[in-house]
Design a protein around this motif. Structure first.
Motif, short mmCIF file in Angstrom:
data_model
loop_
_atom_site.label_atom_id
_atom_site.label_comp_id
_atom_site.label_asym_id
_atom_site.label_seq_id
_atom_site.Cartn_x
_atom_site.Cartn_y
_atom_site.Cartn_z
N LEU A 177 0.80 -1.23 0.00
CA LEU A 177 0.00 0.00 0.00
C LEU A 177 0.83 1.28 0.00
CD1 LEU A 177 -3.04 0.05 2.44
CD2 LEU A 177 -3.01 0.03 -0.05
N LEU A 178 1.89 1.27 0.79
CA LEU A 178 2.66 2.50 0.93
C LEU A 178 3.25 2.95 -0.40
CD1 LEU A 178 3.81 4.48 3.14
CD2 LEU A 178 5.88 3.10 3.08
N ARG A 203 -6.35 -0.80 -1.28
CA ARG A 203 -6.79 -0.03 -0.11
C ARG A 203 -8.18 -0.49 0.31
NH1 ARG A 203 -4.66 4.49 3.38
NH2 ARG A 203 -6.50 4.87 4.58
N GLY A 258 4.58 -0.22 10.73
CA GLY A 258 3.90 -0.31 12.03
C GLY A 258 4.79 -0.28 13.25
N THR A 280 7.21 3.66 13.83
CA THR A 280 6.31 4.79 14.04
C THR A 280 5.68 4.74 15.43
OG1 THR A 280 4.70 3.39 12.93
CG2 THR A 280 5.62 5.18 11.64
N ALA A 329 5.76 11.25 14.63
CA ALA A 329 6.66 10.15 14.27
C ALA A 329 7.15 10.30 12.83
CB ALA A 329 5.93 8.82 14.45
N ARG A 376 4.60 14.70 -2.02
CA ARG A 376 3.63 14.48 -3.10
C ARG A 376 4.14 15.15 -4.37
NH1 ARG A 376 2.09 11.61 0.28
NH2 ARG A 376 -0.01 11.28 1.11
N ILE A 384 4.85 17.90 8.28
CA ILE A 384 3.92 17.65 9.39
C ILE A 384 4.46 18.36 10.63
CG2 ILE A 384 2.98 15.85 10.90
CD1 ILE A 384 3.01 13.95 8.49
N ASN A 423 -4.14 8.57 3.78
CA ASN A 423 -3.71 8.68 5.17
C ASN A 423 -3.31 7.32 5.70
OD1 ASN A 423 -6.09 7.37 5.52
ND2 ASN A 423 -7.01 8.83 6.91
N ILE A 453 -3.47 3.90 7.16
CA ILE A 453 -4.52 2.90 7.33
C ILE A 453 -4.43 2.25 8.72
CG2 ILE A 453 -3.25 0.89 6.40
CD1 ILE A 453 -5.77 0.11 4.87
N GLY A 454 -3.24 2.37 9.34
CA GLY A 454 -3.04 1.68 10.63
C GLY A 454 -3.26 2.56 11.84
N PHE A 465 -5.06 0.96 14.85
CA PHE A 465 -4.15 -0.04 15.42
C PHE A 465 -3.11 0.69 16.29
CE2 PHE A 465 -0.28 -2.48 15.50
CZ PHE A 465 -0.63 -3.81 15.42
N ALA A 466 -2.52 1.74 15.73
CA ALA A 466 -1.43 2.44 16.44
C ALA A 466 -1.94 3.11 17.71
CB ALA A 466 -0.81 3.48 15.51
C1 HEM Z 1 2.11 6.30 15.62
C2 HEM Z 1 2.07 5.42 14.63
C3 HEM Z 1 1.93 5.77 13.17
C4 HEM Z 1 2.07 6.98 12.54
C5 HEM Z 1 2.41 8.33 13.17
C6 HEM Z 1 1.82 6.76 11.14
C7 HEM Z 1 1.83 7.77 10.17
C8 HEM Z 1 1.60 7.55 8.82
C9 HEM Z 1 1.67 8.58 7.81
C10 HEM Z 1 2.00 10.05 8.07
C11 HEM Z 1 1.39 8.00 6.62
C12 HEM Z 1 1.39 8.68 5.24
C13 HEM Z 1 2.70 8.42 4.57
C14 HEM Z 1 2.84 9.06 3.20
O1 HEM Z 1 1.87 9.53 2.64
O2 HEM Z 1 3.96 9.07 2.68
C15 HEM Z 1 1.14 6.59 6.86
C16 HEM Z 1 0.81 5.67 5.89
C17 HEM Z 1 0.65 4.33 6.14
N1 HEM Z 1 0.69 3.70 7.37
FE1 HEM Z 1 1.02 4.56 9.15
N2 HEM Z 1 1.56 5.43 10.94
C18 HEM Z 1 1.59 4.79 12.14
C19 HEM Z 1 1.36 3.45 12.40
C20 HEM Z 1 1.02 2.51 11.44
C21 HEM Z 1 0.72 1.13 11.69
C22 HEM Z 1 0.68 0.49 13.09
C23 HEM Z 1 0.49 0.53 10.48
C24 HEM Z 1 0.13 -0.90 10.16
C25 HEM Z 1 0.04 -1.90 11.00
C26 HEM Z 1 0.63 1.56 9.47
C27 HEM Z 1 0.47 1.35 8.11
C28 HEM Z 1 0.51 2.35 7.16
C29 HEM Z 1 0.33 2.09 5.72
C30 HEM Z 1 0.10 0.72 5.07
C31 HEM Z 1 0.41 3.35 5.09
C32 HEM Z 1 0.25 3.63 3.60
C33 HEM Z 1 -1.23 3.93 3.36
C34 HEM Z 1 -1.57 4.26 1.92
O3 HEM Z 1 -0.76 4.87 1.21
O4 HEM Z 1 -2.69 3.91 1.53
N3 HEM Z 1 0.93 2.75 10.09
N4 HEM Z 1 1.29 6.34 8.22
#
Ligand code: HEM
Length: 457
Positions: free
Chosen positions: A70-71, A82, A263, A266, A328, A334, A358, A401, A403-404, A407-408
């Motif tokens: 996804l990322l 998604r 996950g 962060t 984090a 973009r 951010i 945004n 997706i986790g 969870f977090a």
């Molecule tokens: C405090 C914990 C977390 C913070 C602050 C955080 C923050 C973010 C941010 C800012 C993005 C956007 C990144 C971008 O656009 O380049 C993102 C995307 C993502 N995060 Fe998190 N994250 C956290 C925890 C997690 C956890 C626990 C998971 C999964 C178990 C996760 C999975 C993802 C995924 C898969 C994306 C990509 C989503 C997409 O593009 O559709 N994150 N996160």
């Protein structure tokens, strides 16, 4: 390559739900981007997120590891995945993970108690918490217990190595070229670690497929869900698109590896910085502790249940304020997929990469007076009225945004509540903030850790 850095802004979200790109005015450079060009611009009046795609400059470095998860994916593939992955973060799936968080936290606490008994009262909590979040994730994603908090694990060491190598390579512009990088010792280590991580994920997927019946997979997994925790691999095997098509093994591997990467660090960053902020503000630390003690007063064992998560409002405010002060992920990138006309007539041409800070958005003094002060009451329901939802974006915003995030937040609340019940934290060395892939404390985050007597619990 043109780059515009944006931040301190997002003040005026306008009618569109997407976080994205209109640049408004020049500001002085933000503190987190020493290497950024001098042009810094503010985002306002966002246009729909569909016009902006992710910049892949840095993310390409992660591609050999995370594939089309996804990322890193884009376009139709990203939209389809998604939609298919959103159910993996439904509260019915997340609820049973609370026990996993509790168990991993307990293991960390037992280690801390031993260390303190041996005289090690000052600990680098970041290192401990990273291992703990990795331990939890490996259990939630794969149902695999590597005991990594107690003994070295090859798989966990490889994840840590891949993250460190990607951060290092990001700073070495010449080594962004694959043919050069893979000639270096670091490149070879990266390749080796990638292979190890992929082999682990592939083996779990193959084993799971082997035990799945050839027919009636849905019924099998649904029955399993009734008796046992469904891990992410189960959910990824179960998920289907609108045409009834599932994910390939390669897709499942990419998504599972992406969850492991996104996950752990962060969440570890979020948790470490909130403990740091509470160590610096003993009055808030004590108030959180009292709320947890009150909530769990008549309960044995002292475990946080799903319904308790809404019963700790002050602790939640403390986490949010910490994510504001120490987000984090400090910026996202973009690329404009069409020209963007600014209100003053200037145009950001199609193809320009915008770095959205951010960190700077969270430190905008016109939204956050005294931005460097840690004040959880900024998130008191009374005080958030009228504030733009785009003023606080630790999980980004819009369609891409995090997706986790549930969870977090769940993991952070459980770990923080249980940790404050068993330990008191006092400040130690003042850490320097170091934005890498995530916001790290340079040289670790050292705190003085005091176990609380059973009576105090
Ligand atoms: C405090 C914990 C977390 C913070 C602050 C955080 C923050 C973010 C941010 C800012 C993005 C956007 C990144 C971008 O656009 O380049 C993102 C995307 C993502 N995060 Fe998190 N994250 C956290 C925890 C997690 C956890 C626990 C998971 C999964 C178990 C996760 C999975 C993802 C995924 C898969 C994306 C990509 C989503 C997409 O593009 O559709 N994150 N996160």
């Amino acid at each position: 390559m043109a780059v515009a850095v944006a931040g301190r802004g997002l003040l005026d979200p306008g009618p569109h739900p997407g976080l994205d790109l209109h640049l408004l005015q020049q500001l002085s450079p933000p503190p987190m981007f020493p290497a950024a060009p001098k042009t810094e611009l503010v985002l306002r009046s966002p246009v729909p997120a569909a016009i902006a795609s992710k910049d892949m400059e840095f993310y390409n470095l992660l591609k050999p590891w995370l594939g089309d998860g996804l990322l890193l994916s884009a376009g139709d593939k990203w939209s389809r995945h998604r939609r298919m992955l959103t159910p993996a973060f439904h509260f019915n799936i997340l609820k049973p993970y609370m026990k996993i968080f509790t168990k991993s936290t307990d293991i960390m606490h037992t280690k801390w108690e031993c260390l303190v008994t041996e005289g090690h009262t000052h600990l680098d909590i970041f290192e401990h918490i990273s291992l703990m979040t990795l331990d939890s994730l490996q259990k939630c994603v794969f149902s695999f217990d590597s005991n990594c908090q107690e003994k070295p694990s090859e798989y966990i060491a490889a994840i840590l190595e891949l993250s460190a190598l990607a951060a290092k390579r990001n700073q070495q512009i010449l080594l962004h070229m694959d043919f050069l990088y893979y000639l270096t010792p670091d490149g070879r280590r990266f390749r080796r670690a990638c292979r190890l991580v992929h082999d682990f994920t592939d083996a779990v997927i193959q084993e799971r497929r082997r035990t799945l019946p050839s027919e009636g997979v849905d019924d099998f997994l649904k029955a399993k869900a009734k008796t046992k925790t469904l891990d992410f691999i189960d959910v990824l095997l179960l998920t289907k698109d609108e045409d009834g098509k599932g994910l390939s093994d390669k897709d499942i591997r990419a998504e599972a590896d992406t969850f492991m990467f996104e996950g752990y660090d962060t969440t570890a960053s979020g948790l470490s910085w909130v403990l740091y902020n509470l160590a610096k503000h003993p009055e808030y630390q004590e108030r959180c502790r009292q709320d947890v003690q009150e909530l769990l007063r008549d309960r044995e064992p002292k475990e946080i249940e799903w319904d308790d998560l809404t019963q700790l409002p002050f602790l939640t405010m403390c986490i949010k304020e910490s994510l504001r002060l120490h987000p984090a992920i400090t910026y996202i990138a973009r690329r404009c997929t069409q020209d963007i006309m600014l209100p003053d007539g200037r145009v950001i041409p199609k193809g320009v990469i915008c770095l959205i800070s951010i960190f700077a958005t969270h430190h905008n003094p016109s939204v956050w007076p005294d931005p460097e002060v840690y004040d959880p009451f900024r998130f008191d329901p009374e005080n958030i009225k009228g504030r733009s939802p785009l003023a606080f974006i630790p999980f980004s915003a819009g369609p891409r945004n995090c997706i986790g995030q549930t969870f977090a937040m769940t993991e952070m609340k459980v770990v923080l509540a249980l940790t404050l019940l068993r330990f008191r934290f006092l400040p130690d060395k003042e850490p320097r903030r170091k934005p890498e892939l995530i916001l790290r404390p340079e040289g670790g985050l050292w705190l003085q850790v005091e176990p609380l007597s059973t009576g105090a619990q």
